[in-house]
Design an enzyme around this catalytic site. Structure first.
Site, PDB file in Angstrom:
ATOM      1  N   TYR A 242      -9.935  -4.534  16.454  1.00  0.00           N
ATOM      2  CA  TYR A 242      -8.768  -3.892  17.049  1.00  0.00           C
ATOM      3  C   TYR A 242      -7.521  -4.208  16.247  1.00  0.00           C
ATOM      4  O   TYR A 242      -7.450  -5.194  15.504  1.00  0.00           O
ATOM      5  CB  TYR A 242      -8.563  -4.375  18.497  1.00  0.00           C
ATOM      6  CG  TYR A 242      -8.078  -5.799  18.551  1.00  0.00           C
ATOM      7  CD1 TYR A 242      -6.721  -6.088  18.646  1.00  0.00           C
ATOM      8  CD2 TYR A 242      -8.974  -6.848  18.451  1.00  0.00           C
ATOM      9  CE1 TYR A 242      -6.273  -7.400  18.641  1.00  0.00           C
ATOM     10  CE2 TYR A 242      -8.535  -8.153  18.448  1.00  0.00           C
ATOM     11  CZ  TYR A 242      -7.190  -8.423  18.551  1.00  0.00           C
ATOM     12  OH  TYR A 242      -6.753  -9.721  18.527  1.00  0.00           O
ATOM     13  N   PHE A 252       1.623  -6.232  15.637  1.00  0.00           N
ATOM     14  CA  PHE A 252       1.747  -7.622  16.076  1.00  0.00           C
ATOM     15  C   PHE A 252       0.433  -8.385  16.035  1.00  0.00           C
ATOM     16  O   PHE A 252       0.421  -9.604  16.161  1.00  0.00           O
ATOM     17  CB  PHE A 252       2.361  -7.699  17.484  1.00  0.00           C
ATOM     18  CG  PHE A 252       1.571  -6.968  18.544  1.00  0.00           C
ATOM     19  CD1 PHE A 252       0.476  -7.553  19.152  1.00  0.00           C
ATOM     20  CD2 PHE A 252       1.940  -5.692  18.943  1.00  0.00           C
ATOM     21  CE1 PHE A 252      -0.249  -6.887  20.125  1.00  0.00           C
ATOM     22  CE2 PHE A 252       1.232  -5.018  19.914  1.00  0.00           C
ATOM     23  CZ  PHE A 252       0.125  -5.605  20.512  1.00  0.00           C
ATOM     24  N   ASP A 253      -0.675  -7.679  15.861  1.00  0.00           N
ATOM     25  CA  ASP A 253      -1.961  -8.383  15.792  1.00  0.00           C
ATOM     26  C   ASP A 253      -3.032  -7.452  15.257  1.00  0.00           C
ATOM     27  O   ASP A 253      -2.938  -6.225  15.419  1.00  0.00           O
ATOM     28  CB  ASP A 253      -2.352  -8.899  17.173  1.00  0.00           C
ATOM     29  CG  ASP A 253      -3.499  -9.894  17.110  1.00  0.00           C
ATOM     30  OD1 ASP A 253      -3.689 -10.524  16.064  1.00  0.00           O
ATOM     31  OD2 ASP A 253      -4.207 -10.055  18.120  1.00  0.00           O
ATOM     32  N   ILE A 270      -5.800  -8.116  29.518  1.00  0.00           N
ATOM     33  CA  ILE A 270      -4.732  -7.338  30.159  1.00  0.00           C
ATOM     34  C   ILE A 270      -5.327  -6.095  30.827  1.00  0.00           C
ATOM     35  O   ILE A 270      -6.333  -5.551  30.389  1.00  0.00           O
ATOM     36  CB  ILE A 270      -3.634  -6.955  29.150  1.00  0.00           C
ATOM     37  CG1 ILE A 270      -4.198  -6.135  27.982  1.00  0.00           C
ATOM     38  CG2 ILE A 270      -2.896  -8.188  28.654  1.00  0.00           C
ATOM     39  CD1 ILE A 270      -3.132  -5.603  27.025  1.00  0.00           C
ATOM     40  N   TYR A 296       2.306  -6.921  29.566  1.00  0.00           N
ATOM     41  CA  TYR A 296       2.984  -8.176  29.886  1.00  0.00           C
ATOM     42  C   TYR A 296       4.081  -8.061  30.912  1.00  0.00           C
ATOM     43  O   TYR A 296       4.660  -9.051  31.306  1.00  0.00           O
ATOM     44  CB  TYR A 296       3.604  -8.755  28.620  1.00  0.00           C
ATOM     45  CG  TYR A 296       2.567  -9.185  27.643  1.00  0.00           C
ATOM     46  CD1 TYR A 296       1.875 -10.353  27.821  1.00  0.00           C
ATOM     47  CD2 TYR A 296       2.269  -8.384  26.558  1.00  0.00           C
ATOM     48  CE1 TYR A 296       0.906 -10.738  26.935  1.00  0.00           C
ATOM     49  CE2 TYR A 296       1.302  -8.750  25.669  1.00  0.00           C
ATOM     50  CZ  TYR A 296       0.613  -9.932  25.856  1.00  0.00           C
ATOM     51  OH  TYR A 296      -0.356 -10.305  24.981  1.00  0.00           O
ATOM     52  N   PHE A 312      -2.846   0.263  20.986  1.00  0.00           N
ATOM     53  CA  PHE A 312      -4.003  -0.385  20.382  1.00  0.00           C
ATOM     54  C   PHE A 312      -4.977   0.674  19.871  1.00  0.00           C
ATOM     55  O   PHE A 312      -5.125   1.741  20.477  1.00  0.00           O
ATOM     56  CB  PHE A 312      -4.760  -1.247  21.399  1.00  0.00           C
ATOM     57  CG  PHE A 312      -4.015  -2.450  21.882  1.00  0.00           C
ATOM     58  CD1 PHE A 312      -4.068  -3.643  21.189  1.00  0.00           C
ATOM     59  CD2 PHE A 312      -3.290  -2.393  23.061  1.00  0.00           C
ATOM     60  CE1 PHE A 312      -3.399  -4.771  21.650  1.00  0.00           C
ATOM     61  CE2 PHE A 312      -2.611  -3.511  23.529  1.00  0.00           C
ATOM     62  CZ  PHE A 312      -2.662  -4.702  22.820  1.00  0.00           C
TER      63      PHE A 312
END
Length: 320
Positions: A242, A252-253, A270, A296, A312
């Site tokens: 992912y 961010f990731d 999440i 979040y 994502f």
């Protein structure tokens, strides 16, 4: 960035204990966003002679495939993650990068009380045999072993109150499966107006966000590739590749950047992931646009500001 539900409960989950990444925030209700490795094999301290002796003192008996009988003298403490292979199995030899199915029982080193048992509810977890994913001691201990192997793993951690504690996990590898490295299936034409996903030769995604694109009020779930595997259930452990971005296109990731897929319980992430991936099929690639209240909410997390919708692209490689 981490996807798992946090707190003391996560510390006794085998996957949370054995992978290089940590767990989420400490509120027990707001899982953080993506499961990243936080240490490299070269950074991990080596067990001391005392650590090794402590772990080797744990006695494990009982029939294969059933919860073992475990005995040790408490308190048991170690200074770093320490592994002892109690017995090798007689099944297929593990191959690097395989997804290992592991049943486990977990104990408190302080008083030898049992904290978890995956045999009881048949909730075995999946862990990738990859040096970028699991702690180096476990990678080294299990490399070259066989299905059926039993091991003891002790790790120092903190409980929900921040107190030092040692968890003692007795694990049994009940299966080893080779998983693909990227989504495989039939291409799906996405709806108009969504972020555009482009894949490089390896399958690693990048995105282009349309000018003026606004966060949706509801979760967007757009399959990009339809896999031919079974449907994913919300209570399964999934193995995925992912990448994640903010709405301004800032990444961010990414598991692709770390060089290995990751595995985690789908009911411990999440809400946007749980709702978005449950019902999809193994082999699929899915674009998720997650509203802030399914990510979040009003909490910041690392590079993710508070009240941030997230994007994502997820390749579902396996589900157990």
């Amino acid at each position: 960035m981490k996807l798992r539900i946090p707190g003391a409960a996560a510390a006794v989950v085998l996957g949370a204990a054995l992978v290089l990444s940590g767990c989420g925030s400490d509120d027990g209700a707001s899982p953080s966003a993506s499961p990243s490795a936080s240490a490299s094999a070269s950074e991990a301290p080596a067990p001391t002679a005392e650590d090794v002796a402590a772990v080797e003192s744990v006695e494990v008996s009982g029939d294969a495939g059933k919860a073992p009988t475990v005995e040790f003298t408490a308190p048991l403490t170690v200074s770093t993650g320490t592994v002892h292979v109690v017995s090798d199995g007689d099944g297929a030899e593990f191959e690097d990068g395989q997804s290992l199915t592991i049943h486990s029982v977990v104990y408190s080193g302080a008083d030898a009380s049992q904290l978890g048992d995956t045999y009881a509810d048949d909730s075995a977890e999946s862990v990738l045999l990859d040096q970028n994913v699991i702690i180096p001691q476990l990678y080294e201990a299990l490399s070259g072993k066989h299905v059926g192997a039993r091991f003891v793993f002790a790790n120092p951690a903190q409980d929900a109150s921040g107190n030092a504690v040692t968890y003692v996990t007795v694990g049994e590898v009940t299966d080893a499966r080779t998983v693909p490295t990227r989504a495989e299936g039939e291409a799906v034409t996405p709806a108009e107006g969504l972020p555009t996903v482009t894949l490089d030769d390896s399958g690693k995604p990048s995105i282009e966000i349309p000018e003026g694109y606004e966060a949706p009020d509801e979760l967007v779930v757009q399959p990009l590739i339809k896999g031919s595997g079974p449907e994913v259930a919300a209570d399964q452990t999934v193995t995925v590749q992912y990448s994640g971005w903010l709405l301004d296109g800032t990444q961010f990731d990414s598991s692709w950047e770390r060089g290995a897929p990751t595995s985690f319980p789908l009911n411990g992430v999440i809400k946007g992931w749980t709702d978005g991936l449950a019902g999809q099929t193994v082999g699929s690639q899915v674009l998720l646009v997650v509203p802030a209240d399914q990510a979040y909410g009003d909490q910041a997390s690392g590079a993710i500001p508070a009240n941030s919708p997230l994007i994502f692209v997820v390749d579902i490689l396996d589900a157990q």
